[in-house]
Design an enzyme around this catalytic site. Sequence first.
Site, short mmCIF file in Angstrom:
data_model
loop_
_atom_site.label_atom_id
_atom_site.label_comp_id
_atom_site.label_asym_id
_atom_site.label_seq_id
_atom_site.Cartn_x
_atom_site.Cartn_y
_atom_site.Cartn_z
N LYS A 189 0.85 -1.19 0.00
CA LYS A 189 0.00 0.00 0.00
C LYS A 189 0.88 1.24 0.00
O LYS A 189 1.49 1.59 1.00
CB LYS A 189 -0.93 0.05 1.21
N GLY A 242 7.13 5.06 8.07
CA GLY A 242 6.32 6.28 8.16
C GLY A 242 6.48 6.91 9.52
O GLY A 242 7.54 6.79 10.15
N SER A 243 5.43 7.55 9.97
CA SER A 243 5.52 8.30 11.23
C SER A 243 5.44 7.37 12.43
O SER A 243 4.86 6.28 12.37
CB SER A 243 4.38 9.32 11.30
N THR A 244 5.98 7.83 13.54
CA THR A 244 5.94 7.06 14.78
C THR A 244 4.49 6.86 15.22
O THR A 244 4.11 5.78 15.69
CB THR A 244 6.75 7.81 15.86
N GLY A 247 2.99 4.16 13.18
CA GLY A 247 3.67 2.92 13.57
C GLY A 247 3.05 2.30 14.81
O GLY A 247 2.82 1.08 14.88
N GLU A 265 9.76 1.17 10.67
CA GLU A 265 10.85 2.11 10.38
C GLU A 265 10.26 3.50 10.52
O GLU A 265 9.43 3.87 9.71
CB GLU A 265 11.27 1.87 8.92
N CYS A 300 13.79 10.46 6.50
CA CYS A 300 13.64 10.11 7.92
C CYS A 300 14.95 10.27 8.68
O CYS A 300 14.95 10.64 9.85
CB CYS A 300 13.07 8.71 8.07
N GLU A 398 9.94 16.13 14.65
CA GLU A 398 10.44 15.85 13.31
C GLU A 398 9.71 16.78 12.34
O GLU A 398 8.51 16.63 12.10
CB GLU A 398 10.18 14.39 12.94
P1 NAP Z 1 2.27 8.45 7.84
O1 NAP Z 1 0.98 9.12 8.10
O2 NAP Z 1 2.88 7.65 8.90
O3 NAP Z 1 2.06 7.57 6.54
C1 NAP Z 1 2.84 6.43 6.21
C2 NAP Z 1 1.94 5.39 5.60
O4 NAP Z 1 0.98 4.94 6.57
C3 NAP Z 1 1.14 5.89 4.42
O5 NAP Z 1 0.99 4.87 3.47
C4 NAP Z 1 -0.17 6.23 5.07
O6 NAP Z 1 -1.26 6.26 4.17
C5 NAP Z 1 -0.33 5.11 6.06
N1 NAP Z 1 -1.26 5.44 7.13
C6 NAP Z 1 -1.59 6.67 7.60
N2 NAP Z 1 -2.50 6.57 8.58
C7 NAP Z 1 -2.77 5.25 8.73
C8 NAP Z 1 -3.63 4.52 9.58
N3 NAP Z 1 -4.42 5.13 10.48
N4 NAP Z 1 -3.65 3.18 9.47
C9 NAP Z 1 -2.89 2.56 8.57
N5 NAP Z 1 -2.06 3.20 7.72
C10 NAP Z 1 -1.99 4.54 7.81
O7 NAP Z 1 3.32 9.48 7.37
P2 NAP Z 1 3.07 10.71 6.39
O8 NAP Z 1 1.69 11.24 6.40
O9 NAP Z 1 3.59 10.23 5.12
O10 NAP Z 1 4.00 11.78 7.04
C11 NAP Z 1 3.73 12.31 8.33
C12 NAP Z 1 5.00 12.41 9.10
O11 NAP Z 1 5.61 11.11 9.20
C13 NAP Z 1 6.07 13.24 8.44
O12 NAP Z 1 5.89 14.57 8.64
C14 NAP Z 1 7.30 12.66 9.05
O13 NAP Z 1 7.49 13.22 10.32
C15 NAP Z 1 7.00 11.22 9.19
N6 NAP Z 1 7.52 10.41 8.08
C16 NAP Z 1 8.53 9.57 8.31
C17 NAP Z 1 9.06 8.82 7.26
C18 NAP Z 1 10.17 7.88 7.41
O14 NAP Z 1 10.79 7.56 6.42
N7 NAP Z 1 10.44 7.37 8.58
C19 NAP Z 1 8.54 8.95 5.99
C20 NAP Z 1 7.47 9.80 5.79
C21 NAP Z 1 6.97 10.51 6.85
P3 NAP Z 1 -1.77 7.66 3.55
O15 NAP Z 1 -0.64 8.62 3.55
O16 NAP Z 1 -2.17 7.28 2.20
O17 NAP Z 1 -2.91 8.12 4.40
#
Ligand code: NAP
Length: 498
Positions: A189, A242-244, A247, A265, A300, A398
């Site tokens: 996904k 993705g985000s903590t 996670g 991660e 990240c 972050e």
């Molecule tokens: P995110 O919200 O954690 O999204 C990562 C993935 O998880 C996306 O595919 C997202 O889908 C999915 N997701 C979101 N909410 C979910 C839920 N309730 N249940 C299951 N899956 C879910 O991260 P983001 O919106 O991309 O970014 C937000 C923050 O995360 C950033 O500002 C940054 O601080 C951090 N981040 C960290 C990394 C890393 O490499 N560690 C990468 C990106 C972001 P959708 O986006 O399609 O809703």
Amino acid sequence: MTTSISWVARAEAVAPEVRPFIDGAHRDPRSDKVFVDTGPRDGSPLVEVPNGDATDIDAAVAAARTAFDDGRWSHRSPRSRRRVLLAFADAIEAHRDELALLESLDVGKPIGDALRADVPGCANTIRWYAEAIDKMYDEVAPTGPDAVALVRREPVGVVGAVIPWNYPLILAAWKIGPALAAGNTCVLKPAEQSPLSALLLGSLAVEAGLPDGVLNVVPGDGPSAGEPLGRHRKVDAVTFTGSTEVGRRFLMYAAESNLKEVALELGGKSPQVVFADCSDLDAAAKAIAWGIFYNAGQTCHAGSRLVVEASIEDELLEGVARTAAMLQPGDPLDPGTKMGAIVSAEQHARVSRYLDLGRQEADVRVGGAAAHPVDGGFYIEPTVFVGVDNRMQIARDEIFGPVLTVHRFDGHPDRAVALGNDTDYGLAAAVWTSDVTRAHRVARELRVGTVWVNTFDIADLSTPFGGYKASGFGGRDRSLHAFEHLTQLKTTWINVGR
Ligand code: NAP
Ligand code: MG
């Protein structure tokens, strides 16, 4: 520039496939909802994408489950899986321009970066795991003469991979590369901001010979598609980047469903620690600037906190400012651009709020504002805040944008280590010094998954990547260690006693 005109022209002609890729083909979505995939380059809609929901996830998991259980992939010899995955890597390279363009349009990253880093990074990852899988041996335990105890690695089964938008191709490959090589089947996904390249990967894999149902890709937002995947009882493992905050949710989904394996991660707030005895301040300054401004800071492990010995702060920051000046945001479709857009209007607004906060809490040394290289797009200048106290919000959260906070220290290594470790995160760090003893000591004391010494963000597929503390849980990406959370160990005890 003629080359940039040609990428813009190609972008206008692009017509990506957006339907979920399930059981070997793009299929009409079951969900009747759609979302608009916006291009951050100019803020205009790129395409409408089906917002996959629990019914689409169900179909994808059913395909993956059948494909796993009937052994069409998991029972193949490692050498046969290797052959298919090498062909997949070749196909990714053969579609380099198309994939790079989709990546640049979706995420706003410079087309040059997508061509030179993202597409090759994806292909090389698939190739590395393909090459590894037929060279791995299992174990025979030292049980004595009356038994033969085999300790074998088996694929875990159906793997859900959920990835963010910052490096869609590379992160997809970090997940599906080892998962597929090990014999698993996958449901991927991608993030709603960046579904296009992942959807193309699905069809390229099948064209390369991957059996139907082994790799499935479902676009959709987190609550609609991510959560049902995380909660699905027929999914054996989830690997997430993705985000903590999200996670944590995957741990809950697993706990409340079938206790699937979960590997996370997560975010970071990585310190770059520079001592006055650093032998090449100019090189350090360049690496520090690239380490926070590459991919517009949406990385990240970005080196977002600079912890610098007071006596060299001015000189170092002059170097950082010089490199920042070369990294002004530009049109992502111009091959000369080094820094592109912020992924979305929301993320742009979020980073902008931190810029406002930074102006109140600290002093601006470089940048600090939005930029406008392309009308309607989402851009932010490379920004450096000085005089930052580690308790300030800009030092704790972050930001995930091109924003560096600078923290002065008095030269005592303990103070630098304490500052470096004073964060919830623990993904990466760097130490710059010419004292080898100090380098080792500080590297050992920093509680992070990767420490660079006198360099930053150099990596190889052979080294694991992941975090301590709130930066990770349950496994590492990259290297042979990625197989650990994507396989199960099976003991087979054979009685050979007289
Ligand atoms: P995110 O919200 O954690 O999204 C990562 C993935 O998880 C996306 O595919 C997202 O889908 C999915 N997701 C979101 N909410 C979910 C839920 N309730 N249940 C299951 N899956 C879910 O991260 P983001 O919106 O991309 O970014 C937000 C923050 O995360 C950033 O500002 C940054 O601080 C951090 N981040 C960290 C990394 C890393 O490499 N560690 C990468 C990106 C972001 P959708 O986006 O399609 O809703
Ligand atoms: Mg997008």
